[in-house]
Design a protein around this motif. Structure first.
Motif, mmCIF file in Angstrom:
data_model
loop_
_atom_site.group_PDB
_atom_site.id
_atom_site.type_symbol
_atom_site.label_atom_id
_atom_site.label_comp_id
_atom_site.label_asym_id
_atom_site.label_seq_id
_atom_site.Cartn_x
_atom_site.Cartn_y
_atom_site.Cartn_z
ATOM 1 N N GLU A 1 0.830 -1.210 0.000
ATOM 2 C CA GLU A 1 0.000 0.000 0.000
ATOM 3 C C GLU A 1 0.865 1.260 0.000
ATOM 4 N N CYS A 2 1.941 1.229 0.770
ATOM 5 C CA CYS A 2 2.838 2.387 0.851
ATOM 6 C C CYS A 2 3.474 2.659 -0.513
ATOM 7 N N TYR A 3 3.986 1.617 -1.149
ATOM 8 C CA TYR A 3 4.611 1.821 -2.460
ATOM 9 C C TYR A 3 3.588 2.233 -3.510
ATOM 10 N N SER A 4 2.389 1.735 -3.411
ATOM 11 C CA SER A 4 1.340 2.151 -4.344
ATOM 12 C C SER A 4 1.086 3.661 -4.220
ATOM 13 N N LEU A 5 1.026 4.141 -2.998
ATOM 14 C CA LEU A 5 0.837 5.579 -2.766
ATOM 15 C C LEU A 5 2.053 6.371 -3.258
ATOM 16 N N ILE A 6 3.253 5.888 -2.979
ATOM 17 C CA ILE A 6 4.475 6.544 -3.454
ATOM 18 C C ILE A 6 4.461 6.649 -4.973
ATOM 19 N N HIS A 7 4.113 5.558 -5.648
ATOM 20 C CA HIS A 7 4.089 5.559 -7.118
ATOM 21 C C HIS A 7 3.095 6.578 -7.653
ATOM 22 N N SER A 8 1.923 6.640 -7.048
ATOM 23 C CA SER A 8 0.911 7.621 -7.475
ATOM 24 C C SER A 8 1.410 9.043 -7.264
ATOM 25 N N GLN A 9 1.980 9.297 -6.102
ATOM 26 C CA GLN A 9 2.483 10.634 -5.811
ATOM 27 C C GLN A 9 3.633 11.015 -6.747
ATOM 28 N N LEU A 10 4.512 10.066 -7.021
ATOM 29 C CA LEU A 10 5.641 10.347 -7.897
ATOM 30 C C LEU A 10 5.167 10.688 -9.308
ATOM 31 N N LYS A 11 4.205 9.957 -9.815
ATOM 32 C CA LYS A 11 3.666 10.266 -11.145
ATOM 33 C C LYS A 11 3.091 11.679 -11.180
ATOM 34 N N SER A 12 2.434 12.082 -10.108
ATOM 35 C CA SER A 12 1.889 13.442 -10.036
ATOM 36 C C SER A 12 3.003 14.480 -9.989
ATOM 37 N N ILE A 13 4.053 14.202 -9.236
ATOM 38 C CA ILE A 13 5.189 15.126 -9.128
ATOM 39 C C ILE A 13 5.848 15.322 -10.487
ATOM 40 N N LEU A 14 5.971 14.253 -11.253
ATOM 41 C CA LEU A 14 6.670 14.309 -12.547
ATOM 42 C C LEU A 14 5.814 14.855 -13.681
ATOM 43 N N GLU A 15 4.511 14.916 -13.465
ATOM 44 C CA GLU A 15 3.607 15.370 -14.526
ATOM 45 C C GLU A 15 4.001 16.769 -15.003
ATOM 46 N N ASP A 16 4.238 16.889 -16.300
ATOM 47 C CA ASP A 16 4.597 18.156 -16.942
ATOM 48 C C ASP A 16 5.920 18.749 -16.448
ATOM 49 N N GLU A 17 6.765 17.942 -15.820
ATOM 50 C CA GLU A 17 8.084 18.424 -15.391
ATOM 51 C C GLU A 17 9.147 17.419 -15.828
ATOM 52 N N PRO A 18 9.841 17.694 -16.936
ATOM 53 C CA PRO A 18 10.816 16.743 -17.458
ATOM 54 C C PRO A 18 12.231 16.874 -16.881
ATOM 55 N N HIS A 19 12.527 17.968 -16.175
ATOM 56 C CA HIS A 19 13.899 18.230 -15.740
ATOM 57 C C HIS A 19 14.359 17.251 -14.661
ATOM 58 N N VAL A 20 15.529 16.685 -14.872
ATOM 59 C CA VAL A 20 16.060 15.629 -14.019
ATOM 60 C C VAL A 20 16.317 16.095 -12.585
#
Length: 169
Positions: free
Chosen positions: A14-33
């Motif tokens: 459950e924790c990793y599922s939430l992390i993955h969702s949050q990470l996808k949101s963080i990266l949305e429209d932001e390509p810079h490494v």
């Protein structure tokens, strides 16, 4: 060690599922490494328990160079094949180390670290860096962590523009 943040479930899946969702949101429209790796290290530091360092080393001039991280001062340069991070690059595979003191050639940047996991990051078929996480607890990381963190890396591999990065040489 930091206190457990109640926002994150104690169940690892459950924790990793939430992390993955949050990470996808963080990266949305932001390509810079660099900002993406900075926010990812902050996210993982907030979400994961029993860790004392989380961050990235990036390939530069045929060695690993310290990138964004959360934790104590760290080693700046790591040669390929040296320590857990350099071994992950040399073997091109995740290194899950239950006890770093049993790992030949371990680089002790923080003497409090007892276990470590390192996952290579790829772009266009080559390694561009690693995700590195240390814990003061022996045997902190298991197969669930490996799977969850390898997915974090897959999200970063596709969500960042590595070719535009200063580290893509």
């Amino acid at each position: 060690m930091k206190e457990i943040n109640s926002m994150y479930p104690s169940d690892k899946k459950e924790c990793y599922s939430l992390i993955h969702s949050q990470l996808k949101s963080i990266l949305e429209d932001e390509p810079h490494v660099i900002p993406n790796l900075s926010n990812t290290s902050a996210l993982l530091n907030e979400a994961l328990t029993d860790i004392n360092w989380v961050g990235f080393y990036l390939m530069h001039n045929n060695e690993l160079l310290l990138g964004p991280f959360q934790g104590k001062i760290a080693c700046v340069h790591i040669a390929i094949g040296k320590g857990v991070c350099g071994t992950a690059v040399l073997k091109d595979e995740t290194q899950l180390v239950p006890d770093v003191h049993q790992f030949p050639g371990h680089i002790a940047c923080d003497s409090a670290s007892r276990s470590e996991i390192v996952i290579p990051i790829h772009s266009d078929g080559r390694i561009v860096g690693v995700l590195d996480i240390d814990s003061p607890v022996t045997e902190r990381f298991d197969e669930e962590d490996k799977e969850g963190l390898e997915e974090v890396v897959r999200i970063l591999e596709t969500g960042c523009s590595w070719k535009g990065s200063i580290f893509f040489d």
